[in-house]
Every structure is written in C-alpha cells, then in structure tokens.
Design an enzyme around this catalytic site. Structure first.
Site, PDB file in Angstrom:
ATOM      1  N   TYR A   1      44.794  34.432  19.231  1.00  0.00           N
ATOM      2  CA  TYR A   1      45.510  35.398  20.341  1.00  0.00           C
ATOM      3  C   TYR A   1      44.498  36.011  21.221  1.00  0.00           C
ATOM      4  CZ  TYR A   1      48.762  39.376  21.905  1.00  0.00           C
ATOM      5  OH  TYR A   1      49.406  39.848  22.638  1.00  0.00           O
TER       6      TYR A   1
ATOM      7  N   TYR B   1      42.882  44.264  19.016  1.00  0.00           N
ATOM      8  CA  TYR B   1      42.763  43.207  19.097  1.00  0.00           C
ATOM      9  C   TYR B   1      41.283  42.508  19.517  1.00  0.00           C
ATOM     10  CZ  TYR B   1      44.818  38.961  16.859  1.00  0.00           C
ATOM     11  OH  TYR B   1      45.022  38.224  15.640  1.00  0.00           O
TER      12      TYR B   1
ATOM     13  N   VAL C   1      57.116  39.204  16.195  1.00  0.00           N
ATOM     14  CA  VAL C   1      57.114  40.088  15.410  1.00  0.00           C
ATOM     15  C   VAL C   1      57.089  39.161  14.299  1.00  0.00           C
ATOM     16  CG1 VAL C   1      58.912  41.495  14.374  1.00  0.00           C
ATOM     17  CG2 VAL C   1      59.432  40.944  16.710  1.00  0.00           C
TER      18      VAL C   1
HETATM   19  P1  NAI Z   1      52.422  36.209   8.279  1.00  0.00           P
HETATM   20  O1  NAI Z   1      52.309  37.429   8.040  1.00  0.00           O
HETATM   21  O2  NAI Z   1      54.030  36.049   9.027  1.00  0.00           O
HETATM   22  O3  NAI Z   1      52.096  35.113   7.597  1.00  0.00           O
HETATM   23  C1  NAI Z   1      50.973  34.859   7.209  1.00  0.00           C
HETATM   24  C2  NAI Z   1      51.265  33.786   5.954  1.00  0.00           C
HETATM   25  O4  NAI Z   1      50.202  33.851   4.618  1.00  0.00           O
HETATM   26  C3  NAI Z   1      51.710  34.115   5.147  1.00  0.00           C
HETATM   27  O5  NAI Z   1      52.337  32.616   4.303  1.00  0.00           O
HETATM   28  C4  NAI Z   1      51.640  34.192   4.321  1.00  0.00           C
HETATM   29  O6  NAI Z   1      52.664  34.203   2.314  1.00  0.00           O
HETATM   30  C5  NAI Z   1      50.215  33.563   3.732  1.00  0.00           C
HETATM   31  N1  NAI Z   1      49.398  34.573   2.632  1.00  0.00           N
HETATM   32  C6  NAI Z   1      48.724  35.314   3.852  1.00  0.00           C
HETATM   33  N2  NAI Z   1      47.514  35.159   1.911  1.00  0.00           N
HETATM   34  C7  NAI Z   1      47.909  34.109   1.535  1.00  0.00           C
HETATM   35  C8  NAI Z   1      46.970  33.849   0.217  1.00  0.00           C
HETATM   36  N3  NAI Z   1      45.791  34.347  -0.125  1.00  0.00           N
HETATM   37  N4  NAI Z   1      46.981  32.420  -0.213  1.00  0.00           N
HETATM   38  C9  NAI Z   1      48.025  31.968   0.438  1.00  0.00           C
HETATM   39  N5  NAI Z   1      48.808  32.365   1.508  1.00  0.00           N
HETATM   40  C10 NAI Z   1      48.882  34.290   2.103  1.00  0.00           C
HETATM   41  O7  NAI Z   1      51.739  35.704   9.855  1.00  0.00           O
HETATM   42  P2  NAI Z   1      51.551  35.231  11.769  1.00  0.00           P
HETATM   43  O8  NAI Z   1      51.936  36.930  11.489  1.00  0.00           O
HETATM   44  O9  NAI Z   1      52.853  34.478  11.821  1.00  0.00           O
HETATM   45  O10 NAI Z   1      50.183  34.625  11.994  1.00  0.00           O
HETATM   46  C11 NAI Z   1      49.330  33.905  10.924  1.00  0.00           C
HETATM   47  C12 NAI Z   1      48.593  33.366  12.117  1.00  0.00           C
HETATM   48  O11 NAI Z   1      49.482  33.918  13.120  1.00  0.00           O
HETATM   49  C13 NAI Z   1      47.321  34.296  11.743  1.00  0.00           C
HETATM   50  O12 NAI Z   1      46.008  33.771  12.447  1.00  0.00           O
HETATM   51  C14 NAI Z   1      47.556  35.254  13.394  1.00  0.00           C
HETATM   52  O13 NAI Z   1      46.285  35.439  13.519  1.00  0.00           O
HETATM   53  C15 NAI Z   1      48.551  34.199  14.715  1.00  0.00           C
HETATM   54  N6  NAI Z   1      48.926  34.671  15.682  1.00  0.00           N
HETATM   55  C16 NAI Z   1      49.755  35.777  15.224  1.00  0.00           C
HETATM   56  C17 NAI Z   1      50.623  36.252  16.066  1.00  0.00           C
HETATM   57  C18 NAI Z   1      51.549  37.013  16.234  1.00  0.00           C
HETATM   58  O14 NAI Z   1      51.827  37.803  16.694  1.00  0.00           O
HETATM   59  N7  NAI Z   1      52.015  37.122  14.351  1.00  0.00           N
HETATM   60  C19 NAI Z   1      50.255  36.219  17.476  1.00  0.00           C
HETATM   61  C20 NAI Z   1      48.875  34.572  17.765  1.00  0.00           C
HETATM   62  C21 NAI Z   1      48.539  34.405  16.688  1.00  0.00           C
END
Ligand code: NAI
Length: 368
Positions: A217, A227, A266
């Site tokens: 991001y 951020y 979200v």
């Molecule tokens: P999320 O919280 O929805 O998903 C995180 C995932 O990581 C889940 O599947 C969770 O079970 C897994 N996880 C966490 N700790 C773990 C562990 N120790 N072992 C195995 N699995 C584990 O997060 P989100 O927002 O989808 O983020 C995913 C990526 O996307 C991140 O790198 C984030 O920086 C990036 N991103 C997110 C944006 C947003 O607005 N949400 C924007 C741009 C990038």
C-alpha cells in the site's frame, strides 16, 4: 446474533452470513471473463481480505489452491473467527484439489508441510501470493515480537472513527522508538516471504515460470504519516526490497516476483490501522460519487486478469504494479483530504461511509 465489536475488532462472527456472502461473491464471479489462470497457487494468508478474494477469484478460474492461515476455531460459546468459516465454506464448496492449513505461516514446520503436500502430489507451484497481515511473529528465541503501528519522528494527530459507537474523535499517537520500528519490520516485512519462496525453490516445487506476489500500500497525503512514512511504511519497504531480490533470483529460471500496489479496502487488518476507517469511509464516498469505486473482488480480478496474467500491466518507477491509480488520482485525493479536514459527525451519514461500515459488518457475517 448480535455483533460484538471493540476498538474496531470483531469479537464474534456470524457463520451463516459468511456462507451466504461467499456464495454471493462466487455468483458475481460466474459471469467474469476467463483468463489464463495458473494451475497451482499457494496463498499465504488466504482466509480473509485480499488473500481470500485472491483465492476465490483464482479458484473460480480453475486454479487449485493451498491456503495457509491462522484462524480461531469455535469453542464453547465462542463463534471462532470469520477467516475460520471462510476456510470451512470454501473447502465445502470447492472440495477436491484444494488444501487448507490452519497453522502459523512463520513456522518452519508449516513450510515443510506445504512442501510435502506438493511433493506428494508431484505438481509444482505456478503462483505464490503473500497476503499475510499479522501483529506478532515468534522471535529467534521463541519470544513473541510485536508490531507497533506508529508514526516516525514526530507525533501524529488524526481522526479516529470507532465503528461500534459510530463516533469520531481526535487521536494522537507518539512516534515509534527504534526498537518498535525494528520489531514492526521483523513482523510485517519481507524476510518470511523470502524464506517461503526460497524453501519452496530449494525443495524443487516451483515451476520455472512461477510468479511470486506481495501486496503493498502506498496511499496519499492523509495516510502518509501513519502508513507510508510510519513503521508500516518501513515494513513495506522491507517487503518490497525482498520481493525485488526474489525477482532477480526467479528471473534466472523464467519466473518473476512482483509487488502490487493495491487500494484501501475494508479488512480485519486495515480497520486496525489508526485513522484508516475515517479515511476509507470518505474515500469510498468520493469514489462512488465519481463512478470509480471497485469492490475488493473486482479489484483483485483486475489485478490477475488484466495485469498479472494480462497485457495491461502498469508499473511505477520502483517497478511496482499499480492498481491504486483510481484511489490516488490527484483531484480525488485533494477532495478527500479537504473533506477530512472539515469532517464532523455528519460524515457518518454519507452514502459511501455507510457502505464502508456495512462492509465491515458483512466481512464478519452480519449482513444487512
Ligand atoms: P487480513 O487481516 O484480512 O488477512 C490477513 C491474513 O493473514 C489472514 O488470512 C490471516 O489468517 C493470515 N495470518 C495472520 N497471521 C498469520 C500467521 N501467523 N500464520 C498464518 N496466517 C496468518 O489482511 P489484509 O488487509 O487482506 O492484508 C493482506 C495484505 O494486503 C497485507 O500485506 C496488507 O498490507 C496488504 N494490503 C492491504 C490493504 C487494505 O486496505 N486492507 C491495502 C493494500 C495492501
């Protein structure tokens, strides 16, 4: 069932709602144009947010997936986490050819389990997605290292939206110490992604044309202090640097590693970042008004169909794939910033803000 939310964290979820949300999403994907999707994809963090959306988009195109996630199973009165149910309903629907591992992705044993699985099938991975968002990672001596979402250099004062009470307040965060910055980079940076790709490569389970993807991001001026200019930004710099290192390595065999700049959506992780909820609500409102809003699924589909496996890749100067151009369009950012500066409780009744908040309830199974 009543939702329980504290400090923008859901303490429960509604499994039935999650089931119907997944089926609604699969239904939306039915009419999607086909693209040349990979045969086998490993998704690290595939149970929610961007990882789950990636899994749905790819599985619907026929990709066989392995997802590693760390989710809570139901216990006594507790419902378990939303990601646990996403995994359950995904496997119930897609059945054969997919694997779910509810294990710590940071652990060596988890990497070995994934390797053994692919070796037993005798197939190779065409795509690895690293979509992990974690607040903790075991340190070298087994101690728990925690990330700190803080600004760097000076304190940050911004607008905080508490979803449960639907209230806005001003919050101030003190700058991170060097130790907190180092720990955040350790937890959320790229060393674990590097270990995953190298372990799979050494085990001979990567196809020659493998693609390894990380999600990043960048954001605009409002989110910058907390951020990209904060501890999170340092972690993303590290993740991106490891991705370029892997790119050089994989290119020798015909593969590649890529960073995708994605838009703010979200998710469990994003709602925890200070200031993001207020920004996200106004952002959604402005993007909807201008007709440029995409759902998470639409965004991820565009990533794979048009960019990763399509002919319309757009890279920035650092070599990152840019999917966030609609969010970062200068006049839109300027309007969002102006609206945030003047924001009061009235923003809570904006159409886009309502959609944003509703989506937070939806991803936990509480549908309207
Ligand atoms: P999320 O919280 O929805 O998903 C995180 C995932 O990581 C889940 O599947 C969770 O079970 C897994 N996880 C966490 N700790 C773990 C562990 N120790 N072992 C195995 N699995 C584990 O997060 P989100 O927002 O989808 O983020 C995913 C990526 O996307 C991140 O790198 C984030 O920086 C990036 N991103 C997110 C944006 C947003 O607005 N949400 C924007 C741009 C990038």
């Amino acid at each position: 069932m009543e939702p329980k939310v504290r400090r923008n964290i859901f303490l429960n979820c509604n499994p039935e709602g999650l089931k119907s949300l997944m089926h609604q999403q699969l239904n939306d994907l039915k009419s999607s144009p086909r693209f040349e999707a990979p045969k086998h994809a490993l998704i690290i963090g595939g149970s929610s947010g961007y990882g789950f959306a990636s899994r749905l988009v790819l599985a619907e195109q026929g990709t066989k997936t392995v997802s590693v996630s760390f989710e809570k199973a139901p216990e006594d009165e507790k419902t378990g986490s939303a990601g646990y149910w996403n995994n359950t309903y995904f496997m119930e629907h897609f059945k054969d050819g997919h694997l779910d591992l509810n294990q710590d992705a940071f652990a060596k044993e988890t990497k070995q389990d994934v390797i053994k699985y692919y070796q037993s099938l005798g197939v190779k991975i065409d795509l690895i997605i690293y979509s992990l968002a974690s607040g903790v990672r075991p340190g070298p001596r087994g101690e728990m290292v925690r990330s700190a979402l803080k600004p760097l250099g000076k304190a940050y004062t911004g607008l905080h939206l508490d979803v449960a009470s639907k209230s806005l307040s001003e919050m101030t965060l003190e700058p991170a110490t060097d130790e907190e910055t180092k720990d955040t980079v350790y937890v959320m940076g790229g060393s674990d992604f590097y270990d995953w790709v190298m372990a799979c490569d050494e085990a001979g389970i990567l196809s020659d044309h493998v693609k390894a993807m990380t999600y990043s991001y960048v954001g605009g001026t409002f989110t910058k202090p907390i951020y990209r200019d904060g501890t999170l930004g340092k972690a993303k710099d590290d993740l991106e640097a490891y991705t370029y290192k892997l790119d050089a390595h994989l290119k020798k065999k015909g593969g590649e590693a890529m960073v995708a700049r994605l838009k703010a959506i979200v998710t469990k992780a994003s709602m925890f970042i200070p200031g993001i909820a207020a920004y996200g609500g106004i952002l959604f409102d402005e993007m909807i008004k201008r007709g440029v809003h995409e759902s998470t699924l639409q965004h991820v589909e565009r990533l794979f169909r048009d960019n990763v496996y399509g002919g319309s890749r757009v890279f920035d100067q650092e070599g990152r794939l840019c999917l966030d151009t609609l969010e970062l369009e200068p006049s839109l950012q300027e309007t969002v910033n102006t609206r945030l500066q003047k924001a009061d409780e009235s923003i809570l009744s904006l159409k886009g803000m309502k959609i944003f908040i509703d989506e937070f309830y939806e991803i936990n199974g509480f549908l309207n």
